[in-house]
Scaffold this motif. Structure first.
Motif, PDB file in Angstrom:
ATOM      1  N   LEU A 149      14.186 -20.024   3.304  1.00  0.00           N
ATOM      2  CA  LEU A 149      13.326 -21.091   2.780  1.00  0.00           C
ATOM      3  C   LEU A 149      12.169 -21.435   3.716  1.00  0.00           C
ATOM      4  CD1 LEU A 149      15.963 -23.473   1.123  1.00  0.00           C
ATOM      5  CD2 LEU A 149      14.950 -21.375   0.256  1.00  0.00           C
ATOM      6  N   GLU A 150      11.877 -20.528   4.667  1.00  0.00           N
ATOM      7  CA  GLU A 150      10.738 -20.760   5.569  1.00  0.00           C
ATOM      8  C   GLU A 150       9.440 -20.295   4.915  1.00  0.00           C
ATOM      9  OE1 GLU A 150      13.308 -19.888   9.599  1.00  0.00           O
ATOM     10  OE2 GLU A 150      12.001 -18.349   8.749  1.00  0.00           O
ATOM     11  N   LEU A 151       8.356 -20.984   5.286  1.00  0.00           N
ATOM     12  CA  LEU A 151       7.031 -20.564   4.835  1.00  0.00           C
ATOM     13  C   LEU A 151       6.644 -19.328   5.641  1.00  0.00           C
ATOM     14  CD1 LEU A 151       4.372 -21.283   3.244  1.00  0.00           C
ATOM     15  CD2 LEU A 151       3.666 -22.503   5.315  1.00  0.00           C
ATOM     16  N   ILE A 152       6.301 -18.213   4.940  1.00  0.00           N
ATOM     17  CA  ILE A 152       5.961 -17.016   5.720  1.00  0.00           C
ATOM     18  C   ILE A 152       4.482 -16.650   5.634  1.00  0.00           C
ATOM     19  CG2 ILE A 152       8.247 -15.946   5.855  1.00  0.00           C
ATOM     20  CD1 ILE A 152       7.503 -14.279   3.401  1.00  0.00           C
ATOM     21  N   GLY A 153       3.729 -17.364   4.825  1.00  0.00           N
ATOM     22  CA  GLY A 153       2.295 -17.084   4.754  1.00  0.00           C
ATOM     23  C   GLY A 153       1.699 -17.690   3.505  1.00  0.00           C
ATOM     24  N   GLU A 154       0.370 -17.519   3.384  1.00  0.00           N
ATOM     25  CA  GLU A 154      -0.285 -18.024   2.181  1.00  0.00           C
ATOM     26  C   GLU A 154      -1.545 -17.219   1.916  1.00  0.00           C
ATOM     27  OE1 GLU A 154      -0.661 -22.187   3.022  1.00  0.00           O
ATOM     28  OE2 GLU A 154      -2.170 -21.888   4.547  1.00  0.00           O
ATOM     29  N   VAL A 155      -1.971 -17.202   0.671  1.00  0.00           N
ATOM     30  CA  VAL A 155      -3.232 -16.524   0.336  1.00  0.00           C
ATOM     31  C   VAL A 155      -4.068 -17.475  -0.529  1.00  0.00           C
ATOM     32  CG1 VAL A 155      -2.194 -14.196   0.304  1.00  0.00           C
ATOM     33  CG2 VAL A 155      -2.445 -15.465  -1.823  1.00  0.00           C
ATOM     34  N   GLU A 156      -5.353 -17.188  -0.513  1.00  0.00           N
ATOM     35  CA  GLU A 156      -6.257 -18.039  -1.301  1.00  0.00           C
ATOM     36  C   GLU A 156      -6.195 -17.656  -2.773  1.00  0.00           C
ATOM     37  OE1 GLU A 156     -10.810 -18.891  -0.631  1.00  0.00           O
ATOM     38  OE2 GLU A 156      -9.675 -18.631   1.252  1.00  0.00           O
ATOM     39  N   GLU A 157      -6.151 -18.655  -3.611  1.00  0.00           N
ATOM     40  CA  GLU A 157      -6.125 -18.401  -5.059  1.00  0.00           C
ATOM     41  C   GLU A 157      -7.504 -17.893  -5.510  1.00  0.00           C
ATOM     42  OE1 GLU A 157      -4.604 -20.974  -8.848  1.00  0.00           O
ATOM     43  OE2 GLU A 157      -4.316 -21.789  -6.848  1.00  0.00           O
TER      44      GLU A 157
ATOM     45  N   ASN B  10       2.315   4.756   9.079  1.00  0.00           N
ATOM     46  CA  ASN B  10       2.194   4.066  10.375  1.00  0.00           C
ATOM     47  C   ASN B  10       2.774   2.659  10.335  1.00  0.00           C
ATOM     48  OD1 ASN B  10       0.851   6.177  11.615  1.00  0.00           O
ATOM     49  ND2 ASN B  10      -1.110   5.547  10.718  1.00  0.00           N
ATOM     50  N   GLN B  11       3.279   2.247   9.168  1.00  0.00           N
ATOM     51  CA  GLN B  11       3.748   0.848   9.056  1.00  0.00           C
ATOM     52  C   GLN B  11       5.095   0.747   8.344  1.00  0.00           C
ATOM     53  OE1 GLN B  11       0.708  -1.863   7.427  1.00  0.00           O
ATOM     54  NE2 GLN B  11      -0.685  -0.149   7.354  1.00  0.00           N
ATOM     55  N   PHE B  12       5.931   1.776   8.486  1.00  0.00           N
ATOM     56  CA  PHE B  12       7.212   1.762   7.763  1.00  0.00           C
ATOM     57  C   PHE B  12       7.949   0.428   7.942  1.00  0.00           C
ATOM     58  CE2 PHE B  12       7.969   6.646   7.940  1.00  0.00           C
ATOM     59  CZ  PHE B  12       7.204   6.793   6.796  1.00  0.00           C
ATOM     60  N   ASN B  13       8.126   0.045   9.201  1.00  0.00           N
ATOM     61  CA  ASN B  13       8.961  -1.137   9.457  1.00  0.00           C
ATOM     62  C   ASN B  13       8.271  -2.422   9.028  1.00  0.00           C
ATOM     63  OD1 ASN B  13      10.861   0.554  10.381  1.00  0.00           O
ATOM     64  ND2 ASN B  13      10.403   0.233  12.569  1.00  0.00           N
ATOM     65  N   GLU B  14       6.973  -2.465   9.297  1.00  0.00           N
ATOM     66  CA  GLU B  14       6.215  -3.689   8.970  1.00  0.00           C
ATOM     67  C   GLU B  14       6.258  -3.948   7.448  1.00  0.00           C
ATOM     68  OE1 GLU B  14       2.153  -3.462  10.414  1.00  0.00           O
ATOM     69  OE2 GLU B  14       1.580  -5.021   8.959  1.00  0.00           O
ATOM     70  N   ILE B  15       6.051  -2.887   6.659  1.00  0.00           N
ATOM     71  CA  ILE B  15       6.022  -3.086   5.199  1.00  0.00           C
ATOM     72  C   ILE B  15       7.424  -3.418   4.675  1.00  0.00           C
ATOM     73  CG2 ILE B  15       5.460  -2.049   2.954  1.00  0.00           C
ATOM     74  CD1 ILE B  15       3.401  -0.286   4.416  1.00  0.00           C
ATOM     75  N   SER B  16       8.433  -2.696   5.170  1.00  0.00           N
ATOM     76  CA  SER B  16       9.806  -2.945   4.701  1.00  0.00           C
ATOM     77  C   SER B  16      10.224  -4.383   5.014  1.00  0.00           C
ATOM     78  CB  SER B  16      10.800  -2.000   5.375  1.00  0.00           C
ATOM     79  OG  SER B  16      10.373  -0.683   5.240  1.00  0.00           O
ATOM     80  N   LEU B  17       9.855  -4.833   6.200  1.00  0.00           N
ATOM     81  CA  LEU B  17      10.227  -6.196   6.608  1.00  0.00           C
ATOM     82  C   LEU B  17       9.491  -7.239   5.754  1.00  0.00           C
ATOM     83  CD1 LEU B  17      11.938  -7.707   8.688  1.00  0.00           C
ATOM     84  CD2 LEU B  17       9.912  -7.837  10.156  1.00  0.00           C
ATOM     85  N   LEU B  18       8.238  -6.960   5.473  1.00  0.00           N
ATOM     86  CA  LEU B  18       7.471  -7.902   4.647  1.00  0.00           C
ATOM     87  C   LEU B  18       8.101  -8.032   3.252  1.00  0.00           C
ATOM     88  CD1 LEU B  18       4.934  -9.673   4.196  1.00  0.00           C
ATOM     89  CD2 LEU B  18       3.741  -7.600   3.450  1.00  0.00           C
ATOM     90  N   ILE B  19       8.464  -6.881   2.654  1.00  0.00           N
ATOM     91  CA  ILE B  19       9.091  -6.925   1.319  1.00  0.00           C
ATOM     92  C   ILE B  19      10.401  -7.700   1.420  1.00  0.00           C
ATOM     93  CG2 ILE B  19      10.107  -5.550  -0.546  1.00  0.00           C
ATOM     94  CD1 ILE B  19       8.247  -3.213   0.352  1.00  0.00           C
ATOM     95  N   SER B  20      11.165  -7.394   2.471  1.00  0.00           N
ATOM     96  CA  SER B  20      12.458  -8.057   2.657  1.00  0.00           C
ATOM     97  C   SER B  20      12.285  -9.570   2.739  1.00  0.00           C
ATOM     98  CB  SER B  20      13.113  -7.520   3.940  1.00  0.00           C
ATOM     99  OG  SER B  20      14.161  -8.354   4.320  1.00  0.00           O
ATOM    100  N   GLU B  21      11.323  -9.985   3.543  1.00  0.00           N
ATOM    101  CA  GLU B  21      11.158 -11.429   3.763  1.00  0.00           C
ATOM    102  C   GLU B  21      10.601 -12.142   2.527  1.00  0.00           C
ATOM    103  OE1 GLU B  21      10.656 -11.661   8.573  1.00  0.00           O
ATOM    104  OE2 GLU B  21       8.840 -11.694   7.351  1.00  0.00           O
ATOM    105  N   GLU B  22       9.802 -11.434   1.753  1.00  0.00           N
ATOM    106  CA  GLU B  22       9.194 -12.124   0.607  1.00  0.00           C
ATOM    107  C   GLU B  22      10.095 -12.101  -0.633  1.00  0.00           C
ATOM    108  OE1 GLU B  22       5.176 -10.963  -0.702  1.00  0.00           O
ATOM    109  OE2 GLU B  22       4.659 -13.091  -0.594  1.00  0.00           O
ATOM    110  N   VAL B  23      10.919 -11.018  -0.778  1.00  0.00           N
ATOM    111  CA  VAL B  23      11.755 -10.896  -1.988  1.00  0.00           C
ATOM    112  C   VAL B  23      13.214 -11.275  -1.725  1.00  0.00           C
ATOM    113  CG1 VAL B  23      12.441  -9.339  -3.870  1.00  0.00           C
ATOM    114  CG2 VAL B  23      10.228  -9.058  -2.797  1.00  0.00           C
ATOM    115  N   GLY B  24      13.682 -11.071  -0.486  1.00  0.00           N
ATOM    116  CA  GLY B  24      15.068 -11.443  -0.175  1.00  0.00           C
ATOM    117  C   GLY B  24      16.036 -10.275  -0.181  1.00  0.00           C
TER     118      GLY B  24
END
Ligand code: NDP
Length: 498
Positions: free
Chosen positions: A10-18, A59-73
């Motif tokens: 339930l932590e805020l992990i980022g935001e984007v502009e609408e 070049n970003q295997f871990n970074e992308i996998s972690l991002l998906i994990s954190e955003e989707v669960g």
């Protein structure tokens, strides 16, 4: 701003502009300009340039996998195998096959008309601006593959990710920003579908939509105004049928994974399990025991199998459906409630026994919930499986492959797996899509390329006389009509012809 919350912590992990709705026209104008430049690049070069995304991703295997994990669960390892790997595999496949599907000019046989020196050829042309609207459950691989096929085919793309997964959406844009393609060829817009949906539908040549059946129907209704083409990849209620001669040990493990991977938030997850009555008790006991062993926790912790659901609303919907099922007479064998030990959106892996007419069997429950039913006869199980509004995938378990194929041909779904579950989305060479309330059209492979192109038929005439059917309709024409009648009579099949 659109906030992104990790559904497990339930932590805020980022935001984007609408994206302001007023900007949509300008986005389309830029998209059209980019598409015109891009369509002039030869197909082979287009495919080569798009396939460069694999270098950026590698070049970003871990970074992308972690991002998906954190955003989707979901666990990062699952995100890698089911999303990152799948994107690279499919991109490579599309790069290797696009020439075969879109690059060749085909001559069409014209029979009689060829004697009048006429010839027809068929090409495939890009559509223009394709709009990809993505779901939250596989926010990387689903839209990415559609974007890759659209671009290789010569279209520009406007991409709207789910508001639940805007950071993965932003990552996809960043990847395309790093390859050698015209500016604005890929543009990502952020905002709710209820705000941005209509202007996207009104202006695009095609909508590639993946999401719920209710939204898909709304999109199709709106698209009727402008005759915008739609491809709809919608909900499912996939069935798994197990016969007594199957490899039961493998089948029970397949069922456990097929139901609970990605917390059951998979359009093709096993949602209904039909067990032959002779194996029902044993199979079910084993499945419940195996399910008990699943580790549910924050997915970035080691060895977690099942993570969180996307948000409170989806979890509430699942819980409500399970409660309704219990009221209707379904029995909970395991789970059936929110995980009380975790503060995020965790719903316990749940198995219910039910009967075919119950709501829990008939409606999609987009979460970790399986309903189990019993059958005796082939005909009976085919009827039960087909008696459902959805038709995405189904799965038959038997060692008798000819029986499997015979039943497969009678199931009303877009794909049928024999001795497998769920995974065929990962096969970029095979068609993906459903029937009934599961959607319209196909993605992946040759049919996926056909979805984002239009056929252009060119007819070439080198006849040096006026055509037989042109004016004047005089005596001579009466003779011609007579000849046509003779030819027409020869086209009637004789009784002996099969
Ligand atoms: P939704 O239908 O809620 O949303 C999907 C996308 O549509 C989101 O980007 C959403 O935007 C957008 N959207 C919502 N309303 C509109 C509108 N009026 N016009 C245009 N776009 C709109 O689906 P979920 O994200 O909840 O995904 C889960 C569903 O997707 C399940 O039913 C699942 O079975 C199905 N699915 C089907 C697949 C298939 O291949 N057949 C694969 C994966 C999922 P926003 O949320 O930002 O408002």
């Amino acid at each position: 701003m659109i906030k992104s919350i990790n559904p497990a912590t339930l932590e805020l992990i980022g935001e984007v502009e609408e994206t302001p709705i007023e900007k949509i026209n300008e986005i389309f104008e830029n998209s059209k300009k980019a598409q015109k430049i891009w369509a002039k690049v030869p197909l082979k070069q287009r495919a080569r340039r798009i396939a460069e995304v694999n270098k950026i991703i590698s070049n970003q295997f871990n970074e992308i996998s972690l991002l998906i994990s954190e955003e989707v669960g979901k666990p990062p390892s699952e995100a890698f195998v089911n999303e990152v790997y799948s994107v690279m595999d499919s991109t490579f496949h599309y790069y290797s096959t696009v020439q075969e599907f879109l690059g060749k000019t085909k001559e069409i046989p014209l029979k009689f008309y060829e004697s009048l020196k006429k010839k027809s050829i068929l090409l495939r042309k890009p559509l223009g601006v394709v709009c990809v609207i993505g779901p939250y459950n596989y926010p990387f691989t689903i839209p990415f593959q559609q974007i890759v096929q659209s671009l290789m085919a010569g279209n520009s793309v406007i991409f709207k990710p789910s508001s639940e997964t805007v950071l993965v959406g932003k990552k996809i844009q960043e990847i395309f920003d790093q390859i050698d393609i015209p500016k604005n060829l890929v543009q990502t817009v952020f905002g709710s579908g209820s705000k941005l949906g209509n202007p996207l539908i009104d202006n695009a040549q095609k909508i590639l939509f993946t999401g719920s059946t209710a939204t898909g129907k709304r999109i199709m209704q709106r698209a009727a105004r402008t005759l915008t083409e739609v491809n709809l990849e919608l909900g499912g209620k996939s069935a798994m049928i197990v016969f007594p001669d199957a490899d039961l040990d493998r089948a029970v493990k397949a069922a456990r994974w097929g139901v609970f991977t990605n917390s059951g938030q998979v359009c093709s997850s096993v949602k209904r399990l039909y067990l032959h009555s002779s194996i029902y008790d044993n199979f079910l006991n084993n499945l419940v025991e195996l399910t008990r062993k699943l580790k549910q926790d924050i997915p970035t912790k080691p060895n977690v199998d099942v993570g969180a659901m996307i948000n409170e609303e989806q979890l509430g919907f699942v819980d409500e459906m399970v409660k309704k099922g219990i009221e209707e007479g379904a029995k909970v064998l395991i789970g059936g409630k929110r995980n009380p030990n975790l503060k995020g959106y965790f719903y316990e892996p749940t198995i219910l026994t039910a009967t075919n007419n119950m709501k829990v069997v008939q409606e999609e429950i987009f979460g970790p919930v399986l309903v189990v039913l019993k059958f005796d006869e082939e005909k009976e199980v085919i009827e039960m499986v087909n008696n459902n509004q959805y038709g995405l995938t189904s799965s038959i378990w038997t060692n008798n492959i000819s029986l499997g194929k015979k039943i497969a041909e009678q199931l009303d779904t877009g794909s049928v797996m024999i001795n497998e579950v769920v995974y065929t989305f990962a096969l970029p060479s095979t068609p993906w899509g459903g029937i009934k309330n599961s959607g319209i059209g196909r993605s992946h492979g040759k049919l996926g390329f056909y979805e984002v192109t239009r056929p252009l038929h060119i007819n070439i005439d080198q006849y040096d006389e006026p055509d037989l059917w042109w004016f004047p309709y005089d005596k001579n024409f009466d003779e011609i009509v007579k000849n046509f009648k003779t030819i027409a009579s020869s086209l009637v099949l004789k009784d002996s012809e099969e």
